[in-house]
Write an enzyme that holds these catalytic residues in place. Sequence first.
Site, PDB file in Angstrom:
ATOM      1  N   LEU A 158      -2.547  25.159   5.063  1.00 46.27           N
ATOM      2  CA  LEU A 158      -1.998  23.949   5.661  1.00 46.27           C
ATOM      3  C   LEU A 158      -1.824  24.103   7.167  1.00 46.27           C
ATOM      4  CD1 LEU A 158       0.855  23.189   3.085  1.00 46.27           C
ATOM      5  CD2 LEU A 158      -1.307  21.948   3.311  1.00 46.27           C
ATOM      6  N   ARG A 213      -3.870  26.817  -9.367  1.00 53.60           N
ATOM      7  CA  ARG A 213      -3.441  25.515  -8.862  1.00 53.60           C
ATOM      8  C   ARG A 213      -2.619  24.816  -9.932  1.00 53.60           C
ATOM      9  NH1 ARG A 213      -3.260  25.762  -3.559  1.00 53.60           N
ATOM     10  NH2 ARG A 213      -5.291  26.083  -2.552  1.00 53.60           N
ATOM     11  N   PRO A 232      -9.059   8.810   0.785  1.00 49.27           N
ATOM     12  CA  PRO A 232      -8.518   7.873   1.767  1.00 49.27           C
ATOM     13  C   PRO A 232      -7.979   6.573   1.191  1.00 49.27           C
ATOM     14  CG  PRO A 232     -10.918   7.902   1.858  1.00 49.27           C
ATOM     15  CD  PRO A 232     -10.507   9.016   0.948  1.00 49.27           C
ATOM     16  N   ARG A 239       0.852  -1.186   0.000  1.00 46.36           N
ATOM     17  CA  ARG A 239       0.000   0.000   0.000  1.00 46.36           C
ATOM     18  C   ARG A 239       0.889   1.238   0.000  1.00 46.36           C
ATOM     19  NH1 ARG A 239      -3.127  -2.861  -1.689  1.00 46.36           N
ATOM     20  NH2 ARG A 239      -5.125  -3.592  -0.829  1.00 46.36           N
ATOM     21  N   GLU A 286      -5.563  35.946   3.975  1.00 49.52           N
ATOM     22  CA  GLU A 286      -6.035  35.833   2.598  1.00 49.52           C
ATOM     23  C   GLU A 286      -7.188  36.782   2.280  1.00 49.52           C
ATOM     24  OE1 GLU A 286      -6.875  31.819   1.476  1.00 49.52           O
ATOM     25  OE2 GLU A 286      -4.780  31.190   1.645  1.00 49.52           O
ATOM     26  N   GLU A 314      -5.473  32.256   8.524  1.00 51.83           N
ATOM     27  CA  GLU A 314      -5.619  32.216   7.068  1.00 51.83           C
ATOM     28  C   GLU A 314      -6.710  33.169   6.597  1.00 51.83           C
ATOM     29  OE1 GLU A 314      -3.724  30.860   4.930  1.00 51.83           O
ATOM     30  OE2 GLU A 314      -2.500  29.535   6.179  1.00 51.83           O
TER      31      GLU A 314
END
Length: 216
Positions: free
Chosen positions: A87, A73, A124, A46, A106, A102
């Site tokens: 993050l 992005r 996940p 995995r 921002e 943030e």
Amino acid sequence: MDAGEIKRTNGEHEFATLDRSDVYVGKILALRADEVSMPGGGQARREVVEHLGAVAVVALDDDDQVVLIHQYRYPLGRRLWELPAGLLDVAGEEPLRTAQRELEEEAGLVAAEWSVLVDIASSPGFTDQCERVFLARSLSEVERPAAVGDEEADLVIDRVPLTKAIRMVFAGEIINAPAVAGLLAAQEAVSRPAVTRPADAEWPDRPTRFASRGVR
């Protein structure tokens, strides 16, 4: 049981890690390869991306307008409409404080009311990356910090009615996962405030493994 038939364990198998090795360790993520025991008696490889985790903020004003960020992005090669977000990259900083910082950096906003809308496991099947999306209300404007990073220098900040943002989700104009989940949850929370959780609610799936590496 016929040869080759896999014995069903009905959710009782323990997927133990038999071996673990690093493939890559970067500044915000790591890729490791684990050997894991499988229900049929064998084992499987995995590949897991470890991530710092992140927070995002649905900031709603008194007129139910939401703050959106238009940000480039690189992996997708275009700008996306998103929520103010960041993050969990400051050691020891609680998620709520990260969200507050943030929003100020921002969008130039502070909020008097905070609650948790949703927690999201982004993908996940291969990563422990999770995001917590907060709802921020009773907004006040403040001056954005003078020092911003390269990405922040290109941000476009807008406010749109929450109803329009929801239409943008269904039109495919907003595809960022925390934004999609957060906006849809906010629509429910506007009419039913009791559905939200306290701002310091437990977050059992917050990623910790990459942060524990101490990479900076």
